[in-house]
Write an enzyme that holds these catalytic residues in place. Structure first.
Site, PDB file in Angstrom:
ATOM      1  N   ASN A   1       0.865  -1.179   0.000  1.00 40.71           N
ATOM      2  CA  ASN A   1       0.000   0.000   0.000  1.00 40.71           C
ATOM      3  C   ASN A   1       0.901   1.228   0.000  1.00 40.71           C
ATOM      4  O   ASN A   1       1.500   1.555   1.015  1.00 40.71           O
ATOM      5  CB  ASN A   1      -0.893  -0.028   1.250  1.00 40.71           C
ATOM      6  N   TRP A   2       0.978   1.887  -1.160  1.00 38.51           N
ATOM      7  CA  TRP A   2       1.916   3.017  -1.295  1.00 38.51           C
ATOM      8  C   TRP A   2       1.376   4.302  -0.665  1.00 38.51           C
ATOM      9  O   TRP A   2       2.101   5.285  -0.558  1.00 38.51           O
ATOM     10  CB  TRP A   2       2.232   3.258  -2.763  1.00 38.51           C
TER      11      TRP A   2
ATOM     12  N   HIS B   1      -9.393   0.619   4.977  1.00 39.84           N
ATOM     13  CA  HIS B   1      -8.108   0.904   5.634  1.00 39.84           C
ATOM     14  C   HIS B   1      -8.359   1.852   6.807  1.00 39.84           C
ATOM     15  O   HIS B   1      -9.194   2.748   6.725  1.00 39.84           O
ATOM     16  CB  HIS B   1      -7.121   1.526   4.635  1.00 39.84           C
TER      17      HIS B   1
ATOM     18  N   GLU C   1      -6.842   4.313   7.862  1.00 36.72           N
ATOM     19  CA  GLU C   1      -6.703   5.756   7.563  1.00 36.72           C
ATOM     20  C   GLU C   1      -7.975   6.297   6.928  1.00 36.72           C
ATOM     21  O   GLU C   1      -8.368   7.438   7.177  1.00 36.72           O
ATOM     22  CB  GLU C   1      -5.467   5.986   6.675  1.00 36.72           C
TER      23      GLU C   1
ATOM     24  N   SER D   1       3.484  -2.475  10.384  1.00 37.67           N
ATOM     25  CA  SER D   1       4.937  -2.482  10.594  1.00 37.67           C
ATOM     26  C   SER D   1       5.569  -3.839  10.265  1.00 37.67           C
ATOM     27  O   SER D   1       6.530  -4.250  10.921  1.00 37.67           O
ATOM     28  CB  SER D   1       5.278  -2.036  12.025  1.00 37.67           C
TER      29      SER D   1
ATOM     30  N   GLY E   1       2.893  -1.338   4.285  1.00 34.64           N
ATOM     31  CA  GLY E   1       2.914   0.098   4.018  1.00 34.64           C
ATOM     32  C   GLY E   1       4.339   0.559   3.757  1.00 34.64           C
ATOM     33  O   GLY E   1       4.878   0.415   2.662  1.00 34.64           O
ATOM     34  N   GLY E   2       4.991   1.099   4.789  1.00 31.02           N
ATOM     35  CA  GLY E   2       6.323   1.704   4.654  1.00 31.02           C
ATOM     36  C   GLY E   2       7.329   0.829   3.925  1.00 31.02           C
ATOM     37  O   GLY E   2       8.025   1.300   3.008  1.00 31.02           O
TER      38      GLY E   2
HETATM   39  C1  PEP Z   1      -0.712  -0.085   6.033  1.00 23.45           C
HETATM   40  O1  PEP Z   1      -0.847   1.116   5.949  1.00 23.45           O
HETATM   41  O2  PEP Z   1      -1.551  -0.836   5.522  1.00 23.45           O
HETATM   42  C2  PEP Z   1       0.439  -0.596   6.789  1.00 23.45           C
HETATM   43  C3  PEP Z   1       0.431  -1.840   7.173  1.00 23.45           C
HETATM   44  O3  PEP Z   1       1.455   0.307   7.030  1.00 23.45           O
HETATM   45  P1  PEP Z   1       2.891  -0.028   7.691  1.00 23.45           P
HETATM   46  O4  PEP Z   1       3.388  -1.305   7.090  1.00 23.45           O
HETATM   47  O5  PEP Z   1       3.749   1.151   7.341  1.00 23.45           O
HETATM   48  O6  PEP Z   1       2.662  -0.159   9.166  1.00 23.45           O
END
Ligand code: PEP
Length: 248
Positions: free
Chosen positions: A10-11, A92, A94, A211, A232-233
């Site tokens: 997920n960018w 999501h 967010e 994470s 994500g990151g």
């Molecule tokens: C996400 O936003 O779906 C996510 C899992 O982010 P991160 O891996 O950065 O925690």
């Protein structure tokens, strides 16, 4: 039925066009050791068209459930399909937190995606206060009940669930292997209880997100009920993304 193993990136609202193309090219050049793992990524919507030529599946991070009309700034499923999206993210945290998307609005999105034969990754997950109060599974089950469990078993096969504890997203704090497995098993049990079918429960892929990185992916993916990750990151770096995919 063997369920799919999936690693999805997920960018979010990151990268400009040149960077997005460079990232996809870099990912494509790295060796995926387990070809059974399906790779997909969710770039900003305006780059979907220029990235759809890759071997990876390309999806949309967001859409509006209406067919068309006066929804300034929004995109419909048809428009996203038209530019090459072949899967959508729904729910999501967010979108839930920053854009106030409720379980009932997410149900509308689920129905719109199903009506268009668009596969879904449906995200669920609890805030830290709910986990600390011992109500995490109940909270997540309610999210699934109110947005997803009205689907028939035949429709549910279009859905992959992503369990993403909100306190682990972008924080560097990952759920422990025990916490992740307990929740994934709980979600599978909830599917079984609702649909009265162990076959349906066993056929749904449940991804972990929060994470996830090359150092913790292997132990998470070794859990019997964890079928991959929503990243994500770490998905913004080709080497990390492929290392996570290769952690299976
Ligand atoms: C996400 O936003 O779906 C996510 C899992 O982010 P991160 O891996 O950065 O925690």
């Amino acid at each position: 039925m063997t369920r799919k193993k999936i690693v999805a990136g997920n960018w979010k609202m990151n990268l400009v066009a040149d960077e997005a193309i460079a990232l996809v090219n870099a990912i494509s050049q790295l060796q995926q050791t387990n070809s059974a793992v399906e790779l997909m990524f969710f770039p900003p919507a305006l780059y979907i068209q220029s990235l759809k030529h890759t071997t990876l599946k390309v999806g949309a991070q967001n859409f509006h459930p209406a067919e068309k009309g006066a929804f300034t700034g929004e995109l419909s499923i048809n428009q996203l399909k038209d530019v090459g999206a072949s899967i959508v993210l729904i729910g999501h945290s967010e979108r839930r937190e920053l854009f106030f998307e409720s379980n009932s609005f997410l149900k509308e999105k689920v129905d719109a995606a199903i009506a268009h034969n668009m596969p879904i990754i449906f995200c669920c997950g609890e805030p830290l206060s709910i986990r600390d109060a011992g109500n995490a599974l109940e909270f997540v089950t309610q999210q699934l009940t109110e947005s997803l469990f009205h689907l028939s078993p035949a429709q549910l096969v279009n859905v992959t669930i992503a369990y993403e504890p909100i306190w682990a997203i972008g924080t560097g704090k990952t759920a422990t292997v025990e916490e992740a497995e307990a929740m994934h098993k709980g979600i599978r049990n909830a599917i079984q209880a609702h649909y009265q079918s162990s076959e349906t429960a066993a056929s749904i892929s449940i991804l972990y997100g929060g994470s996830c990185n090359p150092s913790n992916a292997a132990e998470l993916f070794a859990c019997p009920n964890v079928d991959g990750g929503l990243i994500g990151g770490a998905a913004l770096d080709a080497t990390s993304f492929i290392a996570i995919a290769n952690a299976f």
